[in-house]
Enzyme design. Structure first.
Site, PDB file in Angstrom:
ATOM      1  N   ASP A  99       0.816  -1.219   0.000  1.00  0.00           N
ATOM      2  CA  ASP A  99       0.000   0.000   0.000  1.00  0.00           C
ATOM      3  C   ASP A  99       0.848   1.266   0.000  1.00  0.00           C
ATOM      4  OD1 ASP A  99      -2.101  -1.693   0.159  1.00  0.00           O
ATOM      5  OD2 ASP A  99      -2.976  -0.854   1.985  1.00  0.00           O
ATOM      6  N   HIS A 251       3.674  -2.580   3.175  1.00  0.00           N
ATOM      7  CA  HIS A 251       3.784  -1.196   2.689  1.00  0.00           C
ATOM      8  C   HIS A 251       5.116  -1.001   1.978  1.00  0.00           C
ATOM      9  CE1 HIS A 251       0.790  -0.949   5.930  1.00  0.00           C
ATOM     10  NE2 HIS A 251       0.278   0.073   5.249  1.00  0.00           N
TER      11      HIS A 251
END
Length: 731
Positions: A99, A251
């Site tokens: 993300d 991430h």
């Protein structure tokens, strides 16, 4: 030169004969340039989530309205149909998702690890990052990874309207299309987690997302790498139980992700050894690809968007460098002026200071005049009332208002009038030099008045045989208006403080046309006044430097000049000055290579003039552009403090210059307003001068309208240390 005007109602192109007023190009072009810069900054702020971003995060709510099958179902939620459906990843399959990227530092490292271990993943990118780093999005697609939407500005969608959600989606798609030429059907809401955490605030958003044609992908395993717990802990967090399939949340942006990269490099071979496959989502679900190729207008829109974002980032980077340069130049100039002007004042005010033997020989004063009927009498009478023997030569340059006749009717002793057809100021001055009787020549403007001691103080430096020219202290006589007060500050601070600095550095760039003195020998050796530029005073000063003469500043040789009283006239004057200075710098550019003592001006003066009088003012609007940007979009407090810091430095220098010139400090009350309004006008004037220079345009002399209301106060007695201002002696 006279300008023709049209009668009201003359042919103007309007049906009723009325005159259409159009914005002059000199205003339109600078406004367009400044507007373009502001637009680039706005775009940059938008893409960097400084504008229109919403960083609120909603606390969890209850799950009353969420269907139980969604809560108990898999992390892939499809609400495109009438009834929601969920999907889980098959056993022994893992879908790694990343993300908040792409990040220029960590995304390439993640991609390198995935490529090394022959693994695919899904990258949920934000529009802001995809717009800024399109090459990384393109690399993801080229290497077989899938792309998903993660909104444009990363807001919590439960706070947003449907219109804002549509905008976030469309802008995110636009960025992905511009970067990789695709559309995607995958979406992950910011701040989402597991399907079981779906509540009555996020569920309506998920339903609406499905109505727009997207599949919502949450997660089944959270690495919690954002906590930075260490690579070993991240690996434990993402390892599924009993061979189950999983969608793993990681991430590749949002901070230091070296633990994520390290964990990934160790985790992939470990799990592959256990029989796991690392596929993108549609591979794992054996579904059609989430990507659709985009062509035509939509592709061009995306390409144009990415291009504009790249341009805004590049332009902003250049602007930031320019801001750093102008900050350095401003502080350097103020520092040099502050220190060197103090040195100059202490040197010339010492009791034992002397230029050499006192200069008592008569002086020829040249007054070029073109339509100066309102001013010329005051000018001539101020010279006759002086304390030094002079002959006054008024060179009437084809005046049509009776200027020459006024002087002749005065019938003052020692005053002569020389008439010529209109040929311009340089030609008038050369005509005056040819008619002058004496070796020392003082030049002034026809709208200027001298104090009784001005000529005496102006010629004393010629006691030094090395001195070829002397700059006097020009002052604004009509400073009772706001625009006059601003020019008064500019003259005292910007001009005379500069001259003290340049005097110490022995590279004075300009003898002001209002009050200057020359040796006839120096003038003749450089060929006299030239009409090659519109700044003949700067041109002749540079030429005299290059001929090996010294040019100095006489602070007590005060002259009172009538400054422009309207914005239009001020514009015309400064436009001519700025453009003429550029012409003079270009004409004498070879001074950079002059050798010996005469090369000092080229080595020191010309670079300083170019930096402080041309480059610095051109870059100075950046201060105000970033000021406006900071005030509107933040950080507001730091921006205000920075602006007041610059203003404080200017106020200190201005106060110091007023004290050195023994001026009242009252006009400095308007200094903040001058920085907001007057300075902007000077910016636009200089920008117009640059445009004229770069386009090869020619600028003609423009006559300013005078009122003739300036008179000089009486001078201080010789040998006294005070100055008379407005009839009062200031110590």
């Amino acid at each position: 030169m006279a300008t023709r005007t049209r009668r009201p109602g003359a042919a103007t192109g309007a049906p009723d004969g009325s005159r259409r007023r159009r914005l002059p190009m000199r205003l339109l072009l600078p406004i367009l340039v400044l507007a373009a810069l502001m637009a680039m900054l706005m775009l940059r702020g938008y893409v960097h989530s400084e504008i229109l971003a919403d960083h609120r995060v909603r606390p969890e709510a209850s799950a009353d309205k969420v269907p139980q099958k969604v809560i108990d179902g898999g992390p892939v939620i499809d609400t495109r149909g009438k009834s929601p459906a969920t999907l889980k990843v098959p056993d022994r399959h893992m879908v790694l998702t990343f993300d908040d990227g792409p990040d220029p530092t960590w995304t390439p490292k993640v991609l390198d690890v995935l490529k090394e271990h022959d693994a695919h993943a899904v990258f949920f990118v934000t529009g802001t990052m995809a717009s800024r780093y399109p090459d990384l999005v393109r690399r993801m697609v080229d290497e077989g990874h899938e792309i998903g939407l993660h909104t444009f500005n990363h807001p919590d969608l439960s706070y947003q309207s449907k219109k804002r959600i549509d905008w976030e989606l469309s802008q995110n798609q636009l960025a992905i299309t511009g970067a990789a030429g695709i559309r995607t059907s995958l979406f992950r809401p910011p701040y989402s987690s597991f399907a079981a955490a779906m509540d009555n605030e996020s569920w309506p958003v998920t339903q609406y997302i499905g109505s727009r044609g997207y599949i919502t992908v949450v997660t089944s395993v959270d690495s919690e790498d954002w906590r930075k717990p260490g690579a070993a802990r991240i690996i434990r967090n993402v390892t599924p139980e009993d061979g189950k399939g999983a969608i793993v949340l990681m991430h590749d942006s949002g901070g230091d992700r070296h633990q994520t990269v390290e964990a990934l490099d160790r985790f992939l071979p470990q799990m592959k050894a256990k029989g796991y496959a690392f596929d993108n989502l549609t591979e794992a679900l054996d579904a059609p690809s989430a990507h659709t190729e985009v062509a035509g207008v939509d592709r061009w829109k995306g390409t144009a968007w990415v291009f504009l974002v790249q341009a805004s980032d590049n332009i902003t980077a250049v602007l930031v460098v320019g801001l750093a340069i102008i900050g350095f130049l401003v502080l350097a100039r103020f520092g040099l002026m502050f220190v060197l002007s103090g040195i100059h004042a202490r040197r010339v005010r010492r009791r034992d200071f002397s230029w050499g033997p006192p200069v008592t020989e008569p002086v020829s004063v040249l007054v070029p005049a073109y339509n100066e009927a309102k001013c010329i009498e005051n000018t001539v009478r101020s010279l006759i009332a002086g304390e030094h023997p002079v002959e006054v030569i008024v060179i009437d340059d084809g005046s049509s208002d009776g200027t020459a006749r006024i002087v002749e009717n005065l019938a003052l002793p020692g005053v002569r009038v020389v008439r010529q057809l209109n040929a311009g100021k340089p030609a008038a001055l050369n005509r005056g030099v040819a008619n002058a009787r004496y070796d020392l020549v003082v030049m002034m403007d026809g709208d200027t008045v001298f104090e009784p001691s001005t000529v005496r103080e102006l010629v004393q430096p010629f006691g030094d045989p090395r001195v070829g020219a002397v700059a006097g202290n020009a002052k604004v006589g009509n400073k009772d208006t706001l625009i006059g007060a601003w020019q008064h500050i500019e003259y005292v601070m910007g001009f005379n403080l500069d001259r003290r600095m340049y005097d110490v550095l022995q590279c004075m760039p300009t003898i002001p046309g209002a009050v200057g003195a020359f040796r006839r020998t120096a003038l003749e050796r450089v060929g006299g006044m030239s009409d090659d530029t519109l700044a003949e005073d700067t041109d002749i000063t540079m030429a005299i430097h290059r001929d090996g003469w010294r040019v100095v500043y006489a602070e007590k040789a005060r002259a009172w000049t009538e400054a422009p009283e309207s914005v239009q006239q001020l514009w015309s004057q400064r436009y001519r000055w700025s453009y003429g200075t550029m012409q003079a710098i270009w004409k004498h550019r070879r001074a950079l290579f002059d050798k010996g003592p005469s090369g000092r001006f080229g080595r020191v003066g010309l670079p300083l003039v170019s930096l402080f009088m041309v480059l610095a003012p051109l870059l100075a609007p950046l201060i105000d552009i970033f000021l406006v940007y900071g005030l509107v979009f933040g950080p507001t407090e730091k921006t205000i403090l920075a602006w007041f810091g610059v203003l404080a430095v200017q106020a200190v220098c201005a106060t110091y210059s007023f004290i050195l010139d023994r001026e009242k400090l009252t006009p400095l009350i308007s200094l903040p307003l001058q920085q907001i309004l007057y300075r902007q006008l000077m910016y636009v004037v200089l920008l117009q001068s640059w445009i004229t220079a770069l386009t090869g345009g020619r600028l003609r002399w423009q006559k300013l309208r005078r009122k003739g209301g300036v008179s000089a106060p009486p001078s201080e007695p010789a040998g006294r240390g005070g100055q008379v201002v407005g009839g009062r002696t200031v110590a």
